[in-house]
Design a protein around this motif. Sequence first.
Motif, PDB file in Angstrom:
ATOM      1  N   VAL A 162       0.650   8.858 -11.617  1.00 53.30           N
ATOM      2  CA  VAL A 162       1.046   8.570 -12.691  1.00 53.30           C
ATOM      3  C   VAL A 162       1.590   7.332 -13.073  1.00 53.30           C
ATOM      4  O   VAL A 162       0.924   6.490 -14.342  1.00 53.30           O
ATOM      5  N   ILE A 163       2.492   6.519 -12.210  1.00 49.14           N
ATOM      6  CA  ILE A 163       2.726   5.341 -12.896  1.00 49.14           C
ATOM      7  C   ILE A 163       1.673   4.249 -12.702  1.00 49.14           C
ATOM      8  O   ILE A 163       1.461   3.384 -13.375  1.00 49.14           O
ATOM      9  N   GLY A 164       0.822   4.551 -11.644  1.00 51.18           N
ATOM     10  CA  GLY A 164      -0.447   3.481 -11.720  1.00 51.18           C
ATOM     11  C   GLY A 164      -1.425   3.665 -12.775  1.00 51.18           C
ATOM     12  O   GLY A 164      -1.850   2.553 -13.290  1.00 51.18           O
ATOM     13  N   VAL A 165      -1.470   4.749 -13.416  1.00 51.37           N
ATOM     14  CA  VAL A 165      -2.176   5.042 -14.542  1.00 51.37           C
ATOM     15  C   VAL A 165      -1.474   4.268 -15.698  1.00 51.37           C
ATOM     16  O   VAL A 165      -2.131   3.797 -16.592  1.00 51.37           O
ATOM     17  N   LEU A 166      -0.301   4.366 -15.858  1.00 52.50           N
ATOM     18  CA  LEU A 166       0.493   3.768 -16.690  1.00 52.50           C
ATOM     19  C   LEU A 166       0.397   2.372 -16.612  1.00 52.50           C
ATOM     20  O   LEU A 166       0.290   1.455 -17.625  1.00 52.50           O
ATOM     21  N   VAL A 167       0.500   1.550 -15.364  1.00 49.29           N
ATOM     22  CA  VAL A 167       0.130   0.449 -15.188  1.00 49.29           C
ATOM     23  C   VAL A 167      -1.213  -0.166 -15.573  1.00 49.29           C
ATOM     24  O   VAL A 167      -1.362  -0.898 -16.322  1.00 49.29           O
ATOM     25  N   GLY A 168      -2.006   0.575 -15.394  1.00 46.03           N
ATOM     26  CA  GLY A 168      -3.581   0.303 -15.675  1.00 46.03           C
ATOM     27  C   GLY A 168      -3.694   0.134 -17.119  1.00 46.03           C
ATOM     28  O   GLY A 168      -4.309  -0.557 -17.408  1.00 46.03           O
ATOM     29  N   ILE A 169      -3.064   1.322 -17.901  1.00 45.56           N
ATOM     30  CA  ILE A 169      -3.218   1.120 -19.371  1.00 45.56           C
ATOM     31  C   ILE A 169      -2.449   0.103 -19.831  1.00 45.56           C
ATOM     32  O   ILE A 169      -3.090  -0.660 -20.868  1.00 45.56           O
ATOM     33  N   THR A 170      -1.403  -0.360 -19.234  1.00 43.90           N
ATOM     34  CA  THR A 170      -0.479  -1.358 -19.804  1.00 43.90           C
ATOM     35  C   THR A 170      -1.400  -2.657 -19.811  1.00 43.90           C
ATOM     36  O   THR A 170      -1.280  -3.417 -20.392  1.00 43.90           O
ATOM     37  N   ALA A 171      -2.062  -2.788 -18.621  1.00 43.34           N
ATOM     38  CA  ALA A 171      -3.158  -3.849 -18.229  1.00 43.34           C
ATOM     39  C   ALA A 171      -4.334  -4.023 -19.201  1.00 43.34           C
ATOM     40  O   ALA A 171      -5.019  -4.786 -18.970  1.00 43.34           O
ATOM     41  N   GLY A 172      -4.627  -2.770 -19.893  1.00 35.40           N
ATOM     42  CA  GLY A 172      -5.674  -2.812 -20.898  1.00 35.40           C
ATOM     43  C   GLY A 172      -6.895  -2.135 -20.313  1.00 35.40           C
ATOM     44  O   GLY A 172      -7.998  -2.240 -20.877  1.00 35.40           O
ATOM     45  N   LEU A 191       6.166 -13.553 -13.317  1.00 34.70           N
ATOM     46  CA  LEU A 191       6.955 -12.090 -12.699  1.00 34.70           C
ATOM     47  C   LEU A 191       6.190 -11.268 -12.115  1.00 34.70           C
ATOM     48  O   LEU A 191       6.488 -10.890 -10.998  1.00 34.70           O
ATOM     49  N   LEU A 192       5.035 -11.127 -12.407  1.00 38.25           N
ATOM     50  CA  LEU A 192       3.862 -10.209 -11.638  1.00 38.25           C
ATOM     51  C   LEU A 192       3.655 -10.920 -10.102  1.00 38.25           C
ATOM     52  O   LEU A 192       3.369 -10.024  -9.258  1.00 38.25           O
ATOM     53  N   LEU A 193       3.395 -12.399 -10.222  1.00 33.44           N
ATOM     54  CA  LEU A 193       3.251 -12.969  -9.096  1.00 33.44           C
ATOM     55  C   LEU A 193       4.518 -12.449  -8.069  1.00 33.44           C
ATOM     56  O   LEU A 193       4.010 -12.385  -6.844  1.00 33.44           O
ATOM     57  N   ILE A 244       5.662  -2.667 -15.219  1.00 38.45           N
ATOM     58  CA  ILE A 244       5.052  -2.474 -16.499  1.00 38.45           C
ATOM     59  C   ILE A 244       5.738  -3.571 -17.592  1.00 38.45           C
ATOM     60  O   ILE A 244       4.950  -4.107 -18.405  1.00 38.45           O
ATOM     61  N   PRO A 245       7.070  -3.798 -17.666  1.00 39.40           N
ATOM     62  CA  PRO A 245       7.352  -4.878 -18.353  1.00 39.40           C
ATOM     63  C   PRO A 245       6.702  -6.392 -18.548  1.00 39.40           C
ATOM     64  O   PRO A 245       6.171  -6.703 -19.653  1.00 39.40           O
ATOM     65  N   PRO A 246       6.414  -6.578 -17.339  1.00 37.22           N
ATOM     66  CA  PRO A 246       5.666  -8.070 -17.221  1.00 37.22           C
ATOM     67  C   PRO A 246       4.308  -7.952 -17.822  1.00 37.22           C
ATOM     68  O   PRO A 246       3.820  -8.869 -18.464  1.00 37.22           O
ATOM     69  N   LEU A 247       3.746  -6.880 -17.474  1.00 34.61           N
ATOM     70  CA  LEU A 247       2.331  -6.531 -17.992  1.00 34.61           C
ATOM     71  C   LEU A 247       2.264  -6.460 -19.385  1.00 34.61           C
ATOM     72  O   LEU A 247       1.144  -6.631 -19.943  1.00 34.61           O
ATOM     73  N   SER A 248       3.398  -5.913 -19.894  1.00 38.51           N
ATOM     74  CA  SER A 248       3.022  -5.712 -21.683  1.00 38.51           C
ATOM     75  C   SER A 248       3.249  -7.171 -22.208  1.00 38.51           C
ATOM     76  O   SER A 248       3.002  -7.384 -23.298  1.00 38.51           O
ATOM     77  N   LEU A 249       3.558  -8.228 -21.513  1.00 40.23           N
ATOM     78  CA  LEU A 249       3.605  -9.440 -22.066  1.00 40.23           C
ATOM     79  C   LEU A 249       2.015 -10.161 -22.096  1.00 40.23           C
ATOM     80  O   LEU A 249       1.931 -11.328 -22.570  1.00 40.23           O
ATOM     81  N   ASN A 250       1.163  -9.474 -21.647  1.00 39.74           N
ATOM     82  CA  ASN A 250      -0.167  -9.913 -21.572  1.00 39.74           C
ATOM     83  C   ASN A 250      -0.479 -11.028 -20.943  1.00 39.74           C
ATOM     84  O   ASN A 250      -1.050 -11.918 -21.553  1.00 39.74           O
ATOM     85  N   PRO A 251      -0.050 -10.932 -19.693  1.00 37.17           N
ATOM     86  CA  PRO A 251      -0.316 -12.096 -18.794  1.00 37.17           C
ATOM     87  C   PRO A 251      -1.877 -12.532 -18.460  1.00 37.17           C
ATOM     88  O   PRO A 251      -2.298 -13.896 -18.172  1.00 37.17           O
TER      89      PRO A 251
END
Length: 171
Positions: free
Chosen positions: A37-47, A122-124, A100-107
């Motif tokens: 579930v968290i992986g799906v949320l991460v993927g959606i946040t990443a676009g 932050l993702l690195l 999720i928060p760093p991904l929401s910054l659209n890196p």
Amino acid sequence: MQALIKFFVELCLLRRPPQDLPASEMLLGVVLLADLVIGVLVGITAGLSWLTSLLQGLAEILLMLMALYAALTQLKRRPRFLQTATALLGSGAMLGLVAIPPLSLNPTGSQESDLAALGAFLLLGLVIWGILVTGHILRHAFSITLGQGSAIAVAFQIVAVTLVSSLFSGV
């Protein structure tokens, strides 16, 4: 539940070994579902679409569990599978939440900005930390050093990303 979350936080801080987890198929199932579930949320946040995120998450989990099972079986340490798999999935879920928060910054977006650069940085850091956490777990599962466990984690990450991205490049 709070004790379980605390355990996974401490595991991610390299303060607890995976063998402190109970060897429970039910716990493995709960943690597997949480990681998915968290992986799906991460993927959606990443676009990514939810379907692509779900398929990629399933593929990554299946690949990891099969590789872990094969390695532990080959080295005659199969009794460690439940705890090690639970630790890997639980730490993956925790690190996914933190991502999720760093991904929401659209890196990975097309527009350059200071926030996007911060998100990428932050993702690195999270990728490096995730490799250390996986190395820590593998160190205990296979009775090897943290460096060896981290090297295995890097190699697996390269293989997993290459395989999963080639499988789902058209999805």
